[in-house]
Each structure stands twice: as C-alpha cells, then as structure tokens.
Design a protein around this motif. Structure first.
Motif, short mmCIF file in Angstrom:
data_model
loop_
_atom_site.label_atom_id
_atom_site.label_comp_id
_atom_site.label_asym_id
_atom_site.label_seq_id
_atom_site.Cartn_x
_atom_site.Cartn_y
_atom_site.Cartn_z
N LEU A 6 -58.89 106.49 -109.56
CA LEU A 6 -58.02 105.36 -109.89
C LEU A 6 -57.94 104.31 -108.78
N PRO A 7 -57.73 104.68 -107.51
CA PRO A 7 -57.64 103.64 -106.48
C PRO A 7 -58.92 102.81 -106.34
N SER A 8 -60.09 103.46 -106.38
CA SER A 8 -61.34 102.70 -106.22
C SER A 8 -61.61 101.84 -107.46
N THR A 9 -61.23 102.32 -108.62
CA THR A 9 -61.39 101.53 -109.85
C THR A 9 -60.49 100.30 -109.80
N PHE A 10 -59.25 100.50 -109.44
CA PHE A 10 -58.31 99.39 -109.35
C PHE A 10 -58.77 98.38 -108.29
N ALA A 11 -59.32 98.87 -107.20
CA ALA A 11 -59.73 98.00 -106.09
C ALA A 11 -60.83 97.01 -106.48
N VAL A 12 -61.71 97.40 -107.40
CA VAL A 12 -62.82 96.51 -107.77
C VAL A 12 -62.59 95.76 -109.08
N TRP A 13 -61.50 96.06 -109.79
CA TRP A 13 -61.31 95.53 -111.14
C TRP A 13 -61.41 94.01 -111.21
N TRP A 14 -60.87 93.28 -110.25
CA TRP A 14 -60.89 91.82 -110.25
C TRP A 14 -61.84 91.26 -109.20
#
Length: 102
Positions: free
Chosen positions: A27-35
């Motif tokens: 979740l943290p790495s996914t959220f970090a690249v989302w935008w």
C-alpha cells in the motif's frame, strides 16, 4: 478500483469496476506512485475481492497494470483459468448482460 474488461459478441465490451486485495505492505509504495510519472509502470498482484457475475471469480488471483495514465489499472492477467478465460475470450451478450444491475 481497477477495471476488468471483457469482450462481448459483435465487437462490444463491458467493463466492471473490481476491488483488488493486495498485500498491506504494498500500500505505501502504491500510494507513493499513484500521482507520479512512475504510475505508468505500476503492477499490482493480488486477488479479486468481489464477485463478478456470471463467473463467480472471487477470490481469483489477478494482476492489474496501467493501460492509460489517466485511468485506474486494468486486470490484465491471472493464473486462475476461469479469470484468464474471462480476460481473453469473447462472451455472448445474454450470458453476461442479464447479470448487470439496471
């Protein structure tokens, strides 16, 4: 919410919004690249977290990848034979559409 697109007869298609359960550590790495620009390379491996009629795919393993950086990822692969068939086959309208909510 990823998309699951399947082809229907006569060149039509239907796209479902699905939930994809991924490991909490992702979740943290996914959220970090989302935008971020790196979003185009995002690959999510997990399991479908909701049922899709008429196939009852819950909880099939699935991989979602980004096709368009302006959209959420699409389920593009699965080791589950039925989900792989849903992704690659063409389905009759009357088999899929009667199950969609009005």
């Amino acid at each position: 919410m990823p998309h699951l697109r399947t082809r229907l007869d006569d060149g039509y298609q239907v796209t479902f919004g699905v939930w994809l359960g991924i490991h909490p550590e992702r979740l943290p790495s996914t959220f970090a690249v989302w935008w971020e620009p790196e979003y185009v390379d995002l690959r999510l491996d997990g399991v479908l977290a909701n049922s899709i009629e008429p196939w009852e795919l819950f909880p099939a393993p699935a991989t979602a990848t980004v096709r368009d950086p302006e959209e959420t990822p699409y389920v593009t692969a699965s080791s589950d034979p039925l989900l792989a068939e849903v992704l690659t086959s063409t389905w009759p309208h009357d088999q899929v559409l009667p199950h969609l909510p009005a």
